[in-house]
Enzyme design. Structure first.
Site, PDB file in Angstrom:
ATOM      1  N   ASN A 184       0.872  -1.161   0.000  1.00  0.00           N
ATOM      2  CA  ASN A 184       0.000   0.000   0.000  1.00  0.00           C
ATOM      3  C   ASN A 184       0.919   1.224   0.000  1.00  0.00           C
ATOM      4  O   ASN A 184       1.548   1.526   1.010  1.00  0.00           O
ATOM      5  CB  ASN A 184      -0.904   0.020   1.231  1.00  0.00           C
ATOM      6  N   ARG A 218       6.048   1.273   2.592  1.00  0.00           N
ATOM      7  CA  ARG A 218       7.098   1.926   1.787  1.00  0.00           C
ATOM      8  C   ARG A 218       8.487   1.561   2.307  1.00  0.00           C
ATOM      9  O   ARG A 218       9.401   1.294   1.526  1.00  0.00           O
ATOM     10  CB  ARG A 218       6.917   3.452   1.795  1.00  0.00           C
ATOM     11  N   ARG A 264       0.519   4.243   0.347  1.00  0.00           N
ATOM     12  CA  ARG A 264       0.190   5.304   1.310  1.00  0.00           C
ATOM     13  C   ARG A 264       0.642   4.951   2.724  1.00  0.00           C
ATOM     14  O   ARG A 264       0.548   5.785   3.621  1.00  0.00           O
ATOM     15  CB  ARG A 264      -1.311   5.573   1.286  1.00  0.00           C
ATOM     16  N   CYS A 265       1.123   3.741   2.928  1.00  0.00           N
ATOM     17  CA  CYS A 265       1.526   3.263   4.254  1.00  0.00           C
ATOM     18  C   CYS A 265       3.046   3.377   4.416  1.00  0.00           C
ATOM     19  O   CYS A 265       3.799   2.821   3.621  1.00  0.00           O
ATOM     20  CB  CYS A 265       1.084   1.807   4.425  1.00  0.00           C
ATOM     21  N   GLY A 266       3.478   4.081   5.442  1.00  0.00           N
ATOM     22  CA  GLY A 266       4.900   4.248   5.690  1.00  0.00           C
ATOM     23  C   GLY A 266       5.626   2.937   5.918  1.00  0.00           C
ATOM     24  O   GLY A 266       6.732   2.729   5.401  1.00  0.00           O
TER      25      GLY A 266
END
Length: 114
Positions: free
Chosen positions: A7, A14, A9-11
């Site tokens: 995802n 990433r 948008r998920c730190g």
């Protein structure tokens, strides 16, 4: 070959992708929110993770709290909830062969991808 259910948008997701990208050349990135998983895909992931369905659910997500929390759900119903609402799936999931982990803990991830 490593697969990452990611995802963007998920730190944590990433960070996981960045770490795996440094160490591994053959990576398949699966953006499961854009391309939702089927029931069969989820069952295969659960088997590779050695998880019960509830262990893969993000139980603090608003959708879970509002629609499923404190209900007696079968494993099939939990899987269906994740199929219908992919945001409920814990992330990132890293798959190597027929094993998988949730790639949130860097030390565990490092050991897994060796």
């Amino acid at each position: 070959m490593i697969e990452i259910y990611h995802n963007p948008r998920c730190g944590k997701s990433r960070n996981c992708l960045a770490l795996v990208s440094e160490k591994e050349e053959a990576i398949t990135i699966i953006k499961y929110l854009e391309n939702p998983l089927s029931t069969q895909n989820l069952k295969e992931l659960l088997q590779k993770l050695n998880f019960k369905p509830i262990q893969l659910v993000r139980v603090k997500e608003k959708i879970w709290i509002e629609n499923f929390k404190n209900k007696q759900l079968t494993d099939e119903a939990i899987i269906q909830a994740m199929v219908d609402h992919p945001i409920l799936i814990e992330r990132p999931i890293v798959v190597k062969g027929n094993k998988a982990i949730i790639g949130r803990v860097i030390d565990e991830l490092n050991q897994f991808i060796l």
